[in-house]
Design a protein around this motif. Structure first.
Motif, PDB file in Angstrom:
ATOM      1  N   ARG A 132     -26.113  -1.285   8.875  1.00  0.00           N
ATOM      2  CA  ARG A 132     -25.781  -2.676   8.530  1.00  0.00           C
ATOM      3  C   ARG A 132     -25.662  -3.537   9.786  1.00  0.00           C
ATOM      4  NH1 ARG A 132     -21.041  -5.097   8.460  1.00  0.00           N
ATOM      5  NH2 ARG A 132     -19.848  -3.145   8.407  1.00  0.00           N
ATOM      6  N   GLU A 133     -24.970  -3.038  10.782  1.00  0.00           N
ATOM      7  CA  GLU A 133     -24.790  -3.800  12.012  1.00  0.00           C
ATOM      8  C   GLU A 133     -26.110  -4.023  12.736  1.00  0.00           C
ATOM      9  OE1 GLU A 133     -21.899  -5.212  13.717  1.00  0.00           O
ATOM     10  OE2 GLU A 133     -21.447  -5.185  11.564  1.00  0.00           O
ATOM     11  N   LEU A 134     -26.943  -2.993  12.768  1.00  0.00           N
ATOM     12  CA  LEU A 134     -28.228  -3.119  13.450  1.00  0.00           C
ATOM     13  C   LEU A 134     -29.112  -4.137  12.744  1.00  0.00           C
ATOM     14  CD1 LEU A 134     -30.233  -2.161  15.598  1.00  0.00           C
ATOM     15  CD2 LEU A 134     -30.959  -0.377  13.988  1.00  0.00           C
ATOM     16  N   ARG A 135     -29.134  -4.089  11.429  1.00  0.00           N
ATOM     17  CA  ARG A 135     -29.981  -5.022  10.684  1.00  0.00           C
ATOM     18  C   ARG A 135     -29.570  -6.465  10.945  1.00  0.00           C
ATOM     19  NH1 ARG A 135     -31.760  -4.359   4.321  1.00  0.00           N
ATOM     20  NH2 ARG A 135     -33.405  -5.959   4.381  1.00  0.00           N
ATOM     21  N   SER A 136     -28.289  -6.692  11.179  1.00  0.00           N
ATOM     22  CA  SER A 136     -27.784  -8.040  11.457  1.00  0.00           C
ATOM     23  C   SER A 136     -27.992  -8.430  12.920  1.00  0.00           C
ATOM     24  CB  SER A 136     -26.296  -8.120  11.104  1.00  0.00           C
ATOM     25  OG  SER A 136     -25.739  -9.347  11.517  1.00  0.00           O
ATOM     26  N   ALA A 137     -27.657  -7.521  13.838  1.00  0.00           N
ATOM     27  CA  ALA A 137     -27.648  -7.855  15.262  1.00  0.00           C
ATOM     28  C   ALA A 137     -29.021  -7.753  15.919  1.00  0.00           C
ATOM     29  CB  ALA A 137     -26.665  -6.947  16.005  1.00  0.00           C
ATOM     30  N   ASP A 138     -29.859  -6.829  15.437  1.00  0.00           N
ATOM     31  CA  ASP A 138     -31.156  -6.580  16.078  1.00  0.00           C
ATOM     32  C   ASP A 138     -32.177  -6.234  14.999  1.00  0.00           C
ATOM     33  OD1 ASP A 138     -33.254  -5.960  17.736  1.00  0.00           O
ATOM     34  OD2 ASP A 138     -32.102  -4.644  19.063  1.00  0.00           O
ATOM     35  N   PRO A 139     -32.566  -7.222  14.184  1.00  0.00           N
ATOM     36  CA  PRO A 139     -33.455  -6.924  13.049  1.00  0.00           C
ATOM     37  C   PRO A 139     -34.811  -6.363  13.450  1.00  0.00           C
ATOM     38  CG  PRO A 139     -33.174  -9.304  13.343  1.00  0.00           C
ATOM     39  CD  PRO A 139     -32.163  -8.640  14.212  1.00  0.00           C
ATOM     40  N   ASP A 140     -35.311  -6.730  14.637  1.00  0.00           N
ATOM     41  CA  ASP A 140     -36.602  -6.192  15.062  1.00  0.00           C
ATOM     42  C   ASP A 140     -36.524  -4.674  15.257  1.00  0.00           C
ATOM     43  OD1 ASP A 140     -37.800  -8.627  14.918  1.00  0.00           O
ATOM     44  OD2 ASP A 140     -38.180  -8.857  17.066  1.00  0.00           O
ATOM     45  N   PHE A 166     -40.179   3.167  10.785  1.00  0.00           N
ATOM     46  CA  PHE A 166     -41.400   3.940  11.015  1.00  0.00           C
ATOM     47  C   PHE A 166     -41.100   5.285  11.677  1.00  0.00           C
ATOM     48  CE2 PHE A 166     -42.736  -0.337  10.327  1.00  0.00           C
ATOM     49  CZ  PHE A 166     -43.946  -0.234   9.678  1.00  0.00           C
ATOM     50  N   ALA A 167     -39.834   5.590  11.864  1.00  0.00           N
ATOM     51  CA  ALA A 167     -39.430   6.902  12.382  1.00  0.00           C
ATOM     52  C   ALA A 167     -39.251   7.881  11.215  1.00  0.00           C
ATOM     53  CB  ALA A 167     -38.126   6.775  13.162  1.00  0.00           C
ATOM     54  N   PRO A 168     -39.380   9.173  11.459  1.00  0.00           N
ATOM     55  CA  PRO A 168     -39.124  10.154  10.400  1.00  0.00           C
ATOM     56  C   PRO A 168     -37.712   9.985   9.830  1.00  0.00           C
ATOM     57  CG  PRO A 168     -40.154  11.200  12.297  1.00  0.00           C
ATOM     58  CD  PRO A 168     -39.805   9.803  12.725  1.00  0.00           C
ATOM     59  N   ASP A 169     -37.562  10.249   8.548  1.00  0.00           N
ATOM     60  CA  ASP A 169     -36.277  10.045   7.876  1.00  0.00           C
ATOM     61  C   ASP A 169     -35.137  10.763   8.596  1.00  0.00           C
ATOM     62  OD1 ASP A 169     -37.650   8.591   6.014  1.00  0.00           O
ATOM     63  OD2 ASP A 169     -37.561  10.105   4.430  1.00  0.00           O
ATOM     64  N   ALA A 170     -35.385  11.982   9.039  1.00  0.00           N
ATOM     65  CA  ALA A 170     -34.324  12.769   9.659  1.00  0.00           C
ATOM     66  C   ALA A 170     -33.883  12.194  11.000  1.00  0.00           C
ATOM     67  CB  ALA A 170     -34.793  14.213   9.842  1.00  0.00           C
ATOM     68  N   ARG A 171     -34.762  11.460  11.664  1.00  0.00           N
ATOM     69  CA  ARG A 171     -34.448  10.906  12.986  1.00  0.00           C
ATOM     70  C   ARG A 171     -33.840   9.497  12.907  1.00  0.00           C
ATOM     71  NH1 ARG A 171     -35.079  14.988  16.900  1.00  0.00           N
ATOM     72  NH2 ARG A 171     -36.923  16.241  16.377  1.00  0.00           N
ATOM     73  N   ARG A 172     -33.983   8.862  11.760  1.00  0.00           N
ATOM     74  CA  ARG A 172     -33.606   7.454  11.652  1.00  0.00           C
ATOM     75  C   ARG A 172     -32.120   7.195  11.868  1.00  0.00           C
ATOM     76  NH1 ARG A 172     -35.923   5.834   6.598  1.00  0.00           N
ATOM     77  NH2 ARG A 172     -37.875   6.342   7.660  1.00  0.00           N
ATOM     78  N   PRO A 173     -31.193   7.997  11.320  1.00  0.00           N
ATOM     79  CA  PRO A 173     -29.771   7.716  11.578  1.00  0.00           C
ATOM     80  C   PRO A 173     -29.415   7.734  13.060  1.00  0.00           C
ATOM     81  CG  PRO A 173     -30.006   9.214   9.720  1.00  0.00           C
ATOM     82  CD  PRO A 173     -31.363   9.099  10.353  1.00  0.00           C
ATOM     83  N   GLY A 174     -30.031   8.643  13.811  1.00  0.00           N
ATOM     84  CA  GLY A 174     -29.777   8.686  15.248  1.00  0.00           C
ATOM     85  C   GLY A 174     -30.294   7.451  15.961  1.00  0.00           C
ATOM     86  N   LEU A 175     -31.477   6.973  15.554  1.00  0.00           N
ATOM     87  CA  LEU A 175     -32.004   5.739  16.139  1.00  0.00           C
ATOM     88  C   LEU A 175     -31.101   4.561  15.804  1.00  0.00           C
ATOM     89  CD1 LEU A 175     -35.898   5.645  15.738  1.00  0.00           C
ATOM     90  CD2 LEU A 175     -34.561   5.940  17.826  1.00  0.00           C
ATOM     91  N   HIS A 176     -30.640   4.498  14.559  1.00  0.00           N
ATOM     92  CA  HIS A 176     -29.742   3.406  14.177  1.00  0.00           C
ATOM     93  C   HIS A 176     -28.470   3.424  15.027  1.00  0.00           C
ATOM     94  CE1 HIS A 176     -31.481   2.704   9.853  1.00  0.00           C
ATOM     95  NE2 HIS A 176     -32.323   2.380  10.807  1.00  0.00           N
ATOM     96  N   ALA A 177     -27.923   4.617  15.242  1.00  0.00           N
ATOM     97  CA  ALA A 177     -26.709   4.723  16.059  1.00  0.00           C
ATOM     98  C   ALA A 177     -26.982   4.282  17.494  1.00  0.00           C
ATOM     99  CB  ALA A 177     -26.187   6.157  16.030  1.00  0.00           C
ATOM    100  N   LEU A 178     -28.094   4.750  18.056  1.00  0.00           N
ATOM    101  CA  LEU A 178     -28.448   4.386  19.433  1.00  0.00           C
ATOM    102  C   LEU A 178     -28.655   2.888  19.564  1.00  0.00           C
ATOM    103  CD1 LEU A 178     -29.390   5.080  22.323  1.00  0.00           C
ATOM    104  CD2 LEU A 178     -31.681   5.486  21.369  1.00  0.00           C
ATOM    105  N   TYR A 179     -29.395   2.300  18.641  1.00  0.00           N
ATOM    106  CA  TYR A 179     -29.661   0.871  18.714  1.00  0.00           C
ATOM    107  C   TYR A 179     -28.405   0.045  18.432  1.00  0.00           C
ATOM    108  CZ  TYR A 179     -34.709   1.867  18.833  1.00  0.00           C
ATOM    109  OH  TYR A 179     -35.974   2.298  19.183  1.00  0.00           O
ATOM    110  N   ALA A 180     -27.527   0.539  17.578  1.00  0.00           N
ATOM    111  CA  ALA A 180     -26.263  -0.167  17.333  1.00  0.00           C
ATOM    112  C   ALA A 180     -25.398  -0.153  18.589  1.00  0.00           C
ATOM    113  CB  ALA A 180     -25.518   0.464  16.162  1.00  0.00           C
ATOM    114  N   PHE A 181     -25.395   0.969  19.299  1.00  0.00           N
ATOM    115  CA  PHE A 181     -24.694   1.032  20.589  1.00  0.00           C
ATOM    116  C   PHE A 181     -25.269   0.020  21.565  1.00  0.00           C
ATOM    117  CE2 PHE A 181     -25.773   2.955  24.782  1.00  0.00           C
ATOM    118  CZ  PHE A 181     -24.596   2.639  25.452  1.00  0.00           C
ATOM    119  N   ASN A 182     -26.588  -0.049  21.651  1.00  0.00           N
ATOM    120  CA  ASN A 182     -27.216  -1.023  22.551  1.00  0.00           C
ATOM    121  C   ASN A 182     -26.832  -2.454  22.180  1.00  0.00           C
ATOM    122  OD1 ASN A 182     -29.310  -1.673  24.687  1.00  0.00           O
ATOM    123  ND2 ASN A 182     -30.150  -2.774  22.940  1.00  0.00           N
ATOM    124  N   ALA A 183     -26.771  -2.743  20.880  1.00  0.00           N
ATOM    125  CA  ALA A 183     -26.364  -4.086  20.448  1.00  0.00           C
ATOM    126  C   ALA A 183     -24.932  -4.384  20.879  1.00  0.00           C
ATOM    127  CB  ALA A 183     -26.503  -4.213  18.937  1.00  0.00           C
TER     128      ALA A 183
END
Length: 275
Positions: A11-19, A26-43
């Protein structure tokens, strides 16, 4: 039912960094939560400066994140949803790249713009290339350092061009002082949005460098496994084209790069296996 750390990051990533949220699809389903966490940290660290009233408080927030990562690696995560998601999915990420990202945000606490293009390029690389390397690692893929460097610089420079009006409202300028000066501008002219033609000419120099870096990154080979880590650069290329075509009218350019155009560009990049 309370929100899980993974749901919070999404939710935070979609709001703060929609791109970046969009590229993670486009990442594999199993990898997506980790990417979301990493990108949310960056935000979180990217907005450390504007979330506080004084730069010193921003530095305290960055130190909090350094200590939070130490806790993640030592299996004592702090009670913060992004930290807990990082602990669940990103424990093995490279420490050097994590701390490089945080250290880069120290520059955001400075009041003056970068002195010259070299200073801007150093900031652009430090604030973006390590994130691409970490994203690739999270995807279980390798990313050549030269591609990460050029793609990261291009992405960051284009992002700074897009953010110029927003930063100006905070009396912040990230365009190099010597480039502004070469076009007869002072930082105050950017705050006041005067001399648009001169400002556009200064922004054009940054755009030309971003374009060179983008072309250099695209000339290399990237595996399909690593591709989602670089897809944000696909969207940056759309924004660069729009900004250039519209003479750096940022508002008009943002309106041109519609959600549909973003989605189609990412789909095409994914099908081709090229960003």
């Amino acid at each position: 039912m309370s929100e899980s750390p993974d749901e919070y990051c999404t939710r935070e990533l979609r709001s703060a960094d929609p791109d970046r949220w969009l590229t993670a699809l486009f990442a594999p389903d199993a990898r997506r939560p980790g990417l979301h966490a990493l990108y949310a940290f960056n935000a979180e660290i990217a907005r450390a400066r504007e979330a506080v009233s004084q730069p010193m408080i921003g530095q305290i927030r960055l130190q909090w994140w350094r200590e939070a990562w130490e806790g993640i690696w030592e299996n004592r995560p702090r009670n913060h949803p992004v930290v807990r998601a990082l602990h669940a999915h990103c424990q093995r990420l490279d420490r050097g790249n994590v701390f490089a990202l945080i250290d880069a945000r120290e520059t955001d606490m400075e009041e003056k713009p970068p002195a010259d293009m070299n200073a801007l390029l150093e900031y652009a690389e430090a604030s973006s290339a390590p994130l691409m390397q970490l994203a690739a690692q999270q995807l279980g893929a390798a990313l050549p350092p030269d591609i990460a460097r050029d793609a990261g610089i291009a992405y960051a420079l284009i992002g700074l061009l897009r953010a110029t009006p927003h930063l100006a409202t905070q009396h912040r300028v990230m365009l190099p002082a010597n480039v502004l000066g070469a076009h007869g501008l002072m930082p105050e002219d950017v705050y006041q949005r005067e001399n648009h033609a001169s400002l556009a000419a200064a922004m054009s120099e940054i755009a030309e460098e971003a374009g060179r870096r983008l072309r250099a990154a695209r000339s290399g080979h990237v595996t399909r496994e690593a591709l989602p880590a670089l897809l944000p650069t696909t969207l940056a290329g759309l924004h660069l084209s729009a900004l250039t075509r519209l003479h750096f009218d940022v508002t008009a350019a943002e309106n041109v790069v519609t959600p549909l155009r973003r989605q189609m560009a990412l789909l095409w990049a994914s099908l081709r296996g090229r960003f």
